[in-house]
Design a protein around this motif. Structure first.
Motif, short mmCIF file in Angstrom:
data_model
loop_
_atom_site.label_atom_id
_atom_site.label_comp_id
_atom_site.label_asym_id
_atom_site.label_seq_id
_atom_site.Cartn_x
_atom_site.Cartn_y
_atom_site.Cartn_z
N HIS A 64 0.87 -1.18 0.00
CA HIS A 64 0.00 0.00 0.00
C HIS A 64 0.91 1.23 0.00
CE1 HIS A 64 -3.99 1.76 1.70
NE2 HIS A 64 -3.41 2.60 0.86
N GLY A 115 -5.02 6.63 -1.75
CA GLY A 115 -5.99 5.86 -2.52
C GLY A 115 -5.93 6.22 -3.99
N ALA A 116 -6.83 5.60 -4.74
CA ALA A 116 -6.95 5.88 -6.17
C ALA A 116 -7.11 7.38 -6.37
CB ALA A 116 -8.15 5.13 -6.73
N GLN A 132 -4.64 9.52 -6.16
CA GLN A 132 -3.62 10.28 -5.42
C GLN A 132 -2.20 9.94 -5.88
OE1 GLN A 132 -5.20 9.28 -1.44
NE2 GLN A 132 -5.60 11.49 -1.23
N LEU A 133 -2.09 9.45 -7.11
CA LEU A 133 -0.78 9.12 -7.67
C LEU A 133 0.11 10.34 -7.74
CD1 LEU A 133 1.17 7.12 -8.96
CD2 LEU A 133 0.02 7.52 -11.15
N LYS A 166 -12.10 4.65 -0.77
CA LYS A 166 -11.85 4.48 -2.19
C LYS A 166 -10.83 3.38 -2.37
CE LYS A 166 -9.31 8.73 -1.80
NZ LYS A 166 -9.12 10.06 -2.32
N PRO A 167 -10.66 2.88 -3.58
CA PRO A 167 -9.67 1.82 -3.80
C PRO A 167 -8.28 2.26 -3.34
CG PRO A 167 -11.07 2.06 -5.72
CD PRO A 167 -11.38 3.21 -4.80
N ALA A 168 -7.51 1.30 -2.85
CA ALA A 168 -6.16 1.57 -2.37
C ALA A 168 -5.20 1.80 -3.54
CB ALA A 168 -5.66 0.39 -1.54
N LEU A 169 -4.22 2.67 -3.31
CA LEU A 169 -3.12 2.84 -4.25
C LEU A 169 -2.01 1.90 -3.78
CD1 LEU A 169 -1.96 4.41 -6.69
CD2 LEU A 169 -1.07 6.07 -5.03
N TYR A 216 2.59 1.65 -10.14
CA TYR A 216 1.44 1.92 -9.28
C TYR A 216 0.19 1.28 -9.87
CZ TYR A 216 4.33 5.44 -6.99
OH TYR A 216 5.33 6.09 -6.31
N ARG A 217 -0.70 0.81 -8.98
CA ARG A 217 -1.95 0.19 -9.38
C ARG A 217 -3.01 0.52 -8.32
NH1 ARG A 217 0.11 -3.89 -12.78
NH2 ARG A 217 2.31 -4.23 -12.47
N THR A 218 -4.24 0.30 -8.66
CA THR A 218 -5.29 0.44 -7.64
C THR A 218 -5.92 -0.92 -7.40
OG1 THR A 218 -6.91 1.09 -9.32
CG2 THR A 218 -5.77 2.86 -8.15
#
Length: 149
Positions: A7, A63-64, A66-67, A136-139, A146-148
């Motif tokens: 994470h 989270g998604a 916030q890259l 929200k989905p995790a980063l 990076y992925r969600t």
């Protein structure tokens, strides 16, 4: 290690008016009673000394969407350390460590121990305050990308 998914977090500290924030993936829960976390940081970077000096740190879960923040605090997009906190909305809770208002969750921790392991320092913190943001989905970071989830 690139196959070990993690994470994405921003760990922060403040000491005598100076703030430091670093994007990391090496963090986890240690105990729930008392609530305790650990965070691993590169021991070779002298800027990370602030975490020991401050006696506290905050772990901000990204989270998604916030890259961009992850890139700012990793140094990937060349934002100067002194300018990093102009990205996002930051405020202190109990310890004074910067908390990201938009984080999925943020843990404000009192530093209780530090260990040196190989190239890294491991910070152990007792959680003294928590904030929960929008779910929200995790980063996550896996295979050097990076992925969600």
């Amino acid at each position: 290690m690139s196959r070990l998914a993690g994470h994405v977090h921003i760990v922060t500290a403040e000491y005598e008016g100076e703030r430091r924030g670093v994007t990391i993936t090496a963090a986890c829960s240690v105990s729930d009673s008392p609530a305790t976390l650990l965070v691993c940081l590169n021991g070779a970077n002298p800027r990370n000394d602030i975490f020991a000096k401050s006696g506290s740190f905050a772990l901000n879960l990204l989270g998604a969407g916030q890259l961009d923040l992850a890139h700012v605090f990793s140094g990937q997009n060349k934002v100067e350390p002194s300018e990093r906190f102009s990205h996002g909305t930051w405020e202190p809770l109990e310890t004074g460590a910067p908390i990201l208002r938009e984080a999925v969750a943020a843990f404000d921790c009192r530093l209780i121990d530090i260990k040196t392991v190989a190239t890294h320092i491991v910070l152990f913190g007792e959680v003294v305050a928590v904030t929960l943001g929008k779910q929200k989905p995790a980063l996550v970071y896996l295979d050097r990308d990076y992925r969600t989830l």
